[in-house]
Design a protein around this motif. Structure first.
Motif, short mmCIF file in Angstrom:
data_model
loop_
_atom_site.label_atom_id
_atom_site.label_comp_id
_atom_site.label_asym_id
_atom_site.label_seq_id
_atom_site.Cartn_x
_atom_site.Cartn_y
_atom_site.Cartn_z
N LEU A 51 -2.03 -4.32 -3.56
CA LEU A 51 -2.12 -3.39 -2.44
C LEU A 51 -0.73 -2.84 -2.10
O LEU A 51 -0.56 -1.65 -1.84
N ALA A 52 0.26 -3.72 -2.10
CA ALA A 52 1.63 -3.31 -1.78
C ALA A 52 2.17 -2.32 -2.81
O ALA A 52 2.79 -1.31 -2.47
N VAL A 53 1.91 -2.59 -4.07
CA VAL A 53 2.37 -1.71 -5.14
C VAL A 53 1.65 -0.37 -5.08
O VAL A 53 2.26 0.69 -5.25
N ASN A 54 0.35 -0.39 -4.83
CA ASN A 54 -0.41 0.86 -4.73
C ASN A 54 0.09 1.72 -3.58
O ASN A 54 0.19 2.95 -3.70
N LYS A 194 -3.46 7.29 -2.21
CA LYS A 194 -2.17 7.54 -1.56
C LYS A 194 -1.72 6.33 -0.77
O LYS A 194 -0.54 6.05 -0.66
N GLU A 195 -2.70 5.62 -0.21
CA GLU A 195 -2.36 4.48 0.64
C GLU A 195 -3.50 3.49 0.63
O GLU A 195 -4.68 3.87 0.71
N VAL A 196 -3.15 2.22 0.53
CA VAL A 196 -4.13 1.13 0.58
C VAL A 196 -3.52 0.03 1.43
O VAL A 196 -2.47 -0.52 1.10
N LYS A 197 -4.16 -0.31 2.54
CA LYS A 197 -3.57 -1.34 3.40
C LYS A 197 -4.60 -1.91 4.36
O LYS A 197 -5.68 -1.33 4.56
N LEU A 198 -4.25 -3.03 4.94
CA LEU A 198 -5.02 -3.56 6.06
C LEU A 198 -4.58 -2.83 7.32
O LEU A 198 -3.38 -2.64 7.54
N ALA A 199 -5.51 -2.42 8.12
CA ALA A 199 -5.20 -1.58 9.28
C ALA A 199 -5.78 -2.17 10.56
O ALA A 199 -6.74 -2.95 10.53
N TRP A 200 -5.17 -1.79 11.67
CA TRP A 200 -5.71 -2.09 12.99
C TRP A 200 -6.32 -0.79 13.53
O TRP A 200 -5.61 0.13 13.88
#
Length: 249
Positions: A51-54, A194-200
């Motif tokens: 996820l961080a690399v993406n 473009k972005e992959v992350k855990l979100a609030w």
């Protein structure tokens, strides 16, 4: 800001952050190094690292920078970062969540508290605002990923929970625990995100007038400028009209 989704508004003006490429790449590198240290340096075997690399790729971070961040984790580096979350209240009744990676808890706490106090906010206790947010997986694709129907079909087949499309692109939501699998499946059908992350993601948003919005954005800028701060989330909504006035100042 016309055409931007509500969530992109909540995530703050990306353009302001994108201008700080050096600062942004430093934050991305730190997350990659921490992810590699916590698991394995193999992106196929380490979901957090993948996820961080993406995300780094989505922000056009050079491959050499990404590799150096991974190599740093396996080189016996003495730096150890701690994950911290701060919660507080901003102007106009807004709620703010700040995620940080730091090697000095006192330094980061002081910096975050100072940013809140200088810009019309108050730092709260843990859990004081998080109850008003959901922890979800977030995947963003640009408009070049395809039509709304194409992306919707791919997202539903991958197991996503929700999707929102605008002229600026596509936002896909998943359960937090499904983010790695859904993003991997979407990469096969739509390419790299473009972005992959855990979100609030806030359950409810508050509308900001011009005065409060200006102060709030200065607070978020101050937090973003801190090297230890990784991400800033909020429950605010700023209208296109107010944002255009602020951008013109």
């Amino acid at each position: 800001m016309a055409g931007h989704s509500k969530f992109k508004n909540i995530m703050h003006r990306k353009g302001a952050q994108d201008k700080k490429r050096s600062n942004l790449f430093s934050k991305l590198s730190r997350e990659i190094t921490v992810a590699a240290k916590m698991g394995t340096p193999d992106v196929d075997m380490n979901p957090r690292l993948r996820l961080a690399v993406n995300t780094a790729k989505g922000q056009s971070m050079p491959k050499d920078n990404i590799q150096r961040a991974i190599d740093k984790a396996t080189a016996g580096d003495d730096e150890n970062y701690e994950e911290l979350r701060y919660e507080g209240y901003g102007p106009g009744g807004s709620a703010i969540i700040v995620e940080a990676l730091t090697d000095n808890r006192n330094r980061t706490a002081t910096a975050v508290r100072t940013a809140f106090s200088k810009h019309g906010g108050n730092l709260g206790t843990e859990g004081s605002v998080a109850h008003g947010f959901e922890r979800l997986g977030y995947i963003e694709y640009g408009p070049d990923a395809g039509s709304e129907d194409k992306v919707l079909e791919a997202a539903m087949e991958a197991g996503a929970e929700d999707i929102a499309s605008t002229e600026d692109g596509h936002e896909i939501w998943t359960a937090a625990e499904d983010l790695h699998q859904v993003s991997s499946d979407l990469e096969k059908s739509l390419g790299e995100a473009k972005e992959v992350k855990l979100a609030w993601k806030p359950n409810l948003t508050v509308d900001m007038d011009e005065k409060d919005a200006g102060v709030l954005l200065r607070l978020i800028d101050a937090l973003d400028d801190d090297d230890d701060v990784q991400t800033v989330w909020g429950n605010y909504e700023i209208s296109d009209e107010v944002m255009e006035k602020l951008d013109a100042e």
